[in-house]
Design a protein around this motif. Structure first.
Motif, mmCIF file in Angstrom:
data_model
loop_
_atom_site.group_PDB
_atom_site.id
_atom_site.type_symbol
_atom_site.label_atom_id
_atom_site.label_comp_id
_atom_site.label_asym_id
_atom_site.label_seq_id
_atom_site.Cartn_x
_atom_site.Cartn_y
_atom_site.Cartn_z
ATOM 1 N N UNK A 9 0.839 -1.111 0.023
ATOM 2 C CA UNK A 9 0.007 0.081 0.042
ATOM 3 C C UNK A 9 0.792 1.304 -0.179
ATOM 4 N N UNK A 10 0.263 2.147 -0.612
ATOM 5 C CA UNK A 10 1.211 3.556 -0.590
ATOM 6 C C UNK A 10 0.752 4.273 0.874
ATOM 7 N N UNK A 11 1.751 4.940 1.162
ATOM 8 C CA UNK A 11 1.684 5.770 2.618
ATOM 9 C C UNK A 11 0.800 6.855 2.455
ATOM 10 N N UNK A 12 -0.003 7.416 3.149
ATOM 11 C CA UNK A 12 -0.622 8.642 3.382
ATOM 12 C C UNK A 12 0.044 9.506 3.910
ATOM 13 N N UNK A 13 0.138 10.769 3.235
ATOM 14 C CA UNK A 13 0.608 11.972 3.999
ATOM 15 C C UNK A 13 -0.259 13.038 3.646
ATOM 16 N N UNK A 42 -5.085 4.141 -0.510
ATOM 17 C CA UNK A 42 -3.578 3.792 -0.323
ATOM 18 C C UNK A 42 -3.610 2.286 -1.206
ATOM 19 N N UNK A 43 -4.544 1.818 -1.089
ATOM 20 C CA UNK A 43 -4.526 0.235 -1.862
ATOM 21 C C UNK A 43 -4.352 0.482 -3.368
ATOM 22 N N UNK A 71 -14.965 13.262 0.360
ATOM 23 C CA UNK A 71 -14.525 13.651 -1.317
ATOM 24 C C UNK A 71 -12.938 14.175 -0.678
ATOM 25 N N UNK A 72 -12.035 13.659 -1.565
ATOM 26 C CA UNK A 72 -10.579 13.802 -1.086
ATOM 27 C C UNK A 72 -9.751 14.203 -2.427
ATOM 28 N N UNK A 73 -8.993 15.300 -2.296
ATOM 29 C CA UNK A 73 -8.060 15.803 -3.543
ATOM 30 C C UNK A 73 -6.743 15.228 -3.115
ATOM 31 N N UNK A 74 -5.951 14.671 -3.898
ATOM 32 C CA UNK A 74 -4.729 14.182 -3.645
ATOM 33 C C UNK A 74 -3.900 13.992 -4.812
ATOM 34 N N UNK A 75 -2.625 13.811 -4.751
ATOM 35 C CA UNK A 75 -1.681 13.644 -5.625
ATOM 36 C C UNK A 75 -0.725 12.389 -5.171
ATOM 37 N N UNK A 76 -0.213 11.732 -6.038
ATOM 38 C CA UNK A 76 0.678 10.653 -5.919
ATOM 39 C C UNK A 76 2.094 10.909 -6.236
ATOM 40 N N UNK A 81 4.739 5.550 -4.005
ATOM 41 C CA UNK A 81 4.636 5.037 -2.680
ATOM 42 C C UNK A 81 4.017 5.870 -1.721
ATOM 43 N N UNK A 82 3.781 7.299 -1.838
ATOM 44 C CA UNK A 82 3.292 8.196 -0.896
ATOM 45 C C UNK A 82 2.055 8.759 -1.745
ATOM 46 N N UNK A 83 0.940 9.014 -1.211
ATOM 47 C CA UNK A 83 -0.234 9.764 -1.406
ATOM 48 C C UNK A 83 -0.354 10.940 -0.623
ATOM 49 N N UNK A 84 -0.360 12.097 -1.128
ATOM 50 C CA UNK A 84 -0.444 13.272 -0.526
ATOM 51 C C UNK A 84 -1.679 13.935 -0.559
#
Length: 90
Positions: A9-13, A42-43, A71-76, A81-84
């Motif tokens: 899984x990607x780490x969440x920050x 994360x998956x 609702x989540x706005x994010x970038x990889x 390995x990390x989702x911000x």
């Protein structure tokens, strides 16, 4: 025989603004709903839809869970390995 593990899984920050939004969530139901959405991201970081925008910098994505009303706005990150998380709406 070694145990079989699922995909990594990607780490969440959280960005500073998303961390402040997170501090303001007090409802246990909202925290649970957000938790579920963060696990989904994360998956599979590609689960959200890309938002229109420029090509400079990381591409923002939007994940919306209509059942949980999240609702989540994010970038990889480049190494995936990390989702911000940039923005949270519960």
């Amino acid at each position: 025989m070694p145990p079989q593990h699922g995909p990594r899984r990607a780490r969440i920050a959280f960005s500073d603004s998303a961390a402040k939004q997170l501090e303001n969530i007090t409802s246990e139901a909202d925290i649970h709903a957000l938790d579920r959405a963060l696990v989904v991201i994360s998956v599979d970081p590609d689960v959200g839809e890309p938002l229109p925008g420029g090509t400079a910098g990381p591409r923002l994505r939007q994940y919306t869970d209509d059942v949980e009303a999240v609702r989540i706005l994010y970038f990889v990150t480049a190494l995936r390995t990390v989702v911000v998380v940039a923005y949270i709406e519960v």
